[in-house]
Design a protein around this motif. Structure first.
Motif, mmCIF file in Angstrom:
data_model
loop_
_atom_site.group_PDB
_atom_site.id
_atom_site.type_symbol
_atom_site.label_atom_id
_atom_site.label_comp_id
_atom_site.label_asym_id
_atom_site.label_seq_id
_atom_site.Cartn_x
_atom_site.Cartn_y
_atom_site.Cartn_z
ATOM 1 N N ALA A 1 -11.030 3.828 -5.359
ATOM 2 C CA ALA A 1 -11.222 4.527 -4.086
ATOM 3 C C ALA A 1 -10.169 4.145 -3.044
ATOM 4 N N ILE A 2 -9.739 2.898 -3.050
ATOM 5 C CA ILE A 2 -8.762 2.472 -2.043
ATOM 6 C C ILE A 2 -7.318 2.659 -2.510
ATOM 7 N N PHE A 3 -7.136 3.071 -3.746
ATOM 8 C CA PHE A 3 -5.792 3.272 -4.278
ATOM 9 C C PHE A 3 -4.948 4.235 -3.431
ATOM 10 N N PRO A 4 -5.513 5.317 -2.900
ATOM 11 C CA PRO A 4 -4.693 6.195 -2.053
ATOM 12 C C PRO A 4 -4.051 5.483 -0.865
ATOM 13 N N ALA A 5 -4.699 4.465 -0.326
ATOM 14 C CA ALA A 5 -4.104 3.710 0.784
ATOM 15 C C ALA A 5 -2.852 2.981 0.312
ATOM 16 N N ASN A 6 -2.893 2.433 -0.904
ATOM 17 C CA ASN A 6 -1.721 1.746 -1.442
ATOM 18 C C ASN A 6 -0.594 2.732 -1.739
ATOM 19 N N VAL A 7 -0.957 3.890 -2.248
ATOM 20 C CA VAL A 7 0.051 4.929 -2.518
ATOM 21 C C VAL A 7 0.671 5.384 -1.198
ATOM 22 N N TYR A 8 -0.168 5.621 -0.194
ATOM 23 C CA TYR A 8 0.315 6.040 1.122
ATOM 24 C C TYR A 8 1.269 4.996 1.693
ATOM 25 N N MET A 9 0.890 3.741 1.597
ATOM 26 C CA MET A 9 1.725 2.669 2.124
ATOM 27 C C MET A 9 3.085 2.644 1.421
ATOM 28 N N ALA A 10 3.080 2.835 0.114
ATOM 29 C CA ALA A 10 4.328 2.796 -0.656
ATOM 30 C C ALA A 10 5.203 4.011 -0.397
ATOM 31 N N THR A 11 4.600 5.173 -0.340
ATOM 32 C CA THR A 11 5.387 6.409 -0.255
ATOM 33 C C THR A 11 5.810 6.770 1.167
ATOM 34 N N HIS A 12 5.142 6.170 2.151
ATOM 35 C CA HIS A 12 5.461 6.514 3.533
ATOM 36 C C HIS A 12 6.051 5.341 4.316
ATOM 37 N N GLY A 13 6.333 4.228 3.637
ATOM 38 C CA GLY A 13 6.949 3.087 4.308
ATOM 39 C C GLY A 13 6.158 2.592 5.504
ATOM 40 N N VAL A 14 4.849 2.528 5.357
ATOM 41 C CA VAL A 14 3.979 2.139 6.468
ATOM 42 C C VAL A 14 4.309 0.721 6.928
ATOM 43 N N VAL A 15 4.491 0.585 8.224
ATOM 44 C CA VAL A 15 4.656 -0.713 8.865
ATOM 45 C C VAL A 15 3.344 -1.005 9.571
ATOM 46 N N VAL A 16 2.730 -2.129 9.225
ATOM 47 C CA VAL A 16 1.437 -2.484 9.804
ATOM 48 C C VAL A 16 1.678 -3.275 11.087
ATOM 49 N N ASP A 17 1.492 -2.622 12.220
ATOM 50 C CA ASP A 17 1.669 -3.263 13.520
ATOM 51 C C ASP A 17 0.581 -4.305 13.738
ATOM 52 N N GLY A 18 0.992 -5.480 14.234
ATOM 53 C CA GLY A 18 0.039 -6.532 14.562
ATOM 54 C C GLY A 18 -0.203 -7.528 13.449
ATOM 55 N N LEU A 19 0.459 -7.367 12.313
ATOM 56 C CA LEU A 19 0.274 -8.285 11.190
ATOM 57 C C LEU A 19 1.129 -9.520 11.415
ATOM 58 N N GLN A 20 0.500 -10.697 11.375
ATOM 59 C CA GLN A 20 1.256 -11.935 11.554
ATOM 60 C C GLN A 20 2.311 -12.067 10.472
ATOM 61 N N GLY A 21 3.477 -12.518 10.847
ATOM 62 C CA GLY A 21 4.560 -12.669 9.894
ATOM 63 C C GLY A 21 5.312 -11.375 9.663
ATOM 64 N N GLY A 22 4.925 -10.348 10.356
ATOM 65 C CA GLY A 22 5.597 -9.050 10.219
ATOM 66 C C GLY A 22 4.849 -8.130 9.285
ATOM 67 N N GLY A 23 4.746 -6.911 9.671
ATOM 68 C CA GLY A 23 3.977 -5.944 8.899
ATOM 69 C C GLY A 23 4.827 -4.932 8.178
ATOM 70 N N ASP A 24 6.086 -5.305 7.928
ATOM 71 C CA ASP A 24 6.985 -4.388 7.229
ATOM 72 C C ASP A 24 7.343 -4.984 5.877
ATOM 73 N N PRO A 25 6.457 -4.803 4.886
ATOM 74 C CA PRO A 25 6.737 -5.394 3.571
ATOM 75 C C PRO A 25 7.937 -4.717 2.911
ATOM 76 N N SER A 26 8.552 -5.451 2.020
ATOM 77 C CA SER A 26 9.694 -4.901 1.298
ATOM 78 C C SER A 26 9.235 -3.770 0.384
ATOM 79 N N GLU A 27 10.197 -2.993 -0.086
ATOM 80 C CA GLU A 27 9.885 -1.924 -1.046
ATOM 81 C C GLU A 27 9.240 -2.508 -2.302
#
Length: 138
Positions: A82-108
């Motif tokens: 059920a949560i897999f679409p969130a992971n796909v969205y994050m990967a395919t849209h380069g989501v940057v998570v604002d407010g994440l400690q250590g930076g919310g812009d994971p590598s590809e």
């Protein structure tokens, strides 16, 4: 190899369960982080974050209880799907998570690496859908 895996099954259960419980609690402590990775096609992102957090807590507790372990393991698999679409969205849209400690812009690599990791997590949960000695299954 099977004997080694059998010996690891119980200790890994006590790693898996708290991981889901902690992840679920985080959905309530910092929901704004999770809302950002809900694909925009889904309505009520905050409600979905709370619902998935509650589900993670429930499956984490459920796999610890021998009587509910198998059902909770199946529920874990359903939750991961059920949560897999969130992971796909994050990967395919380069989501940057604002407010994440250590930076919310994971590598590809991290973004795309999460996708096969879901398969590993599903296999791990599936391990507890079957009865075996040493895990307290019934």
């Amino acid at each position: 190899m099977n004997a080694v895996l059998s010996r690891l099954k119980r200790p890994l259960l006590f790693l898996m369960a708290p991981a889901y419980i902690v992840a679920g609690v985080l959905h309530f402590l910092v929901p704004e982080l999770y809302v950002q990775i809900v694909p925009p096609v889904f309505p009520a992102a905050l409600a979905l974050v709370y619902l998935s957090g509650l589900a993670e807590i429930a499956v984490g507790i459920g796999v610890l209880i021998p009587r509910t372990r198998r059902h909770a393991a199946w529920a874990t698999i359903a939750l991961l799907i059920a949560i897999f679409p969130a992971n796909v969205y994050m990967a395919t849209h380069g989501v940057v998570v604002d407010g994440l400690q250590g930076g919310g812009d994971p590598s590809e690599y991290v973004r795309w690496g999460r996708l096969p990791l879901q398969g590993v997590l599903i296999l791990w949960a599936h391990w507890y859908t079957r009865s075996s000695t040493g895990t307290g299954d019934r």
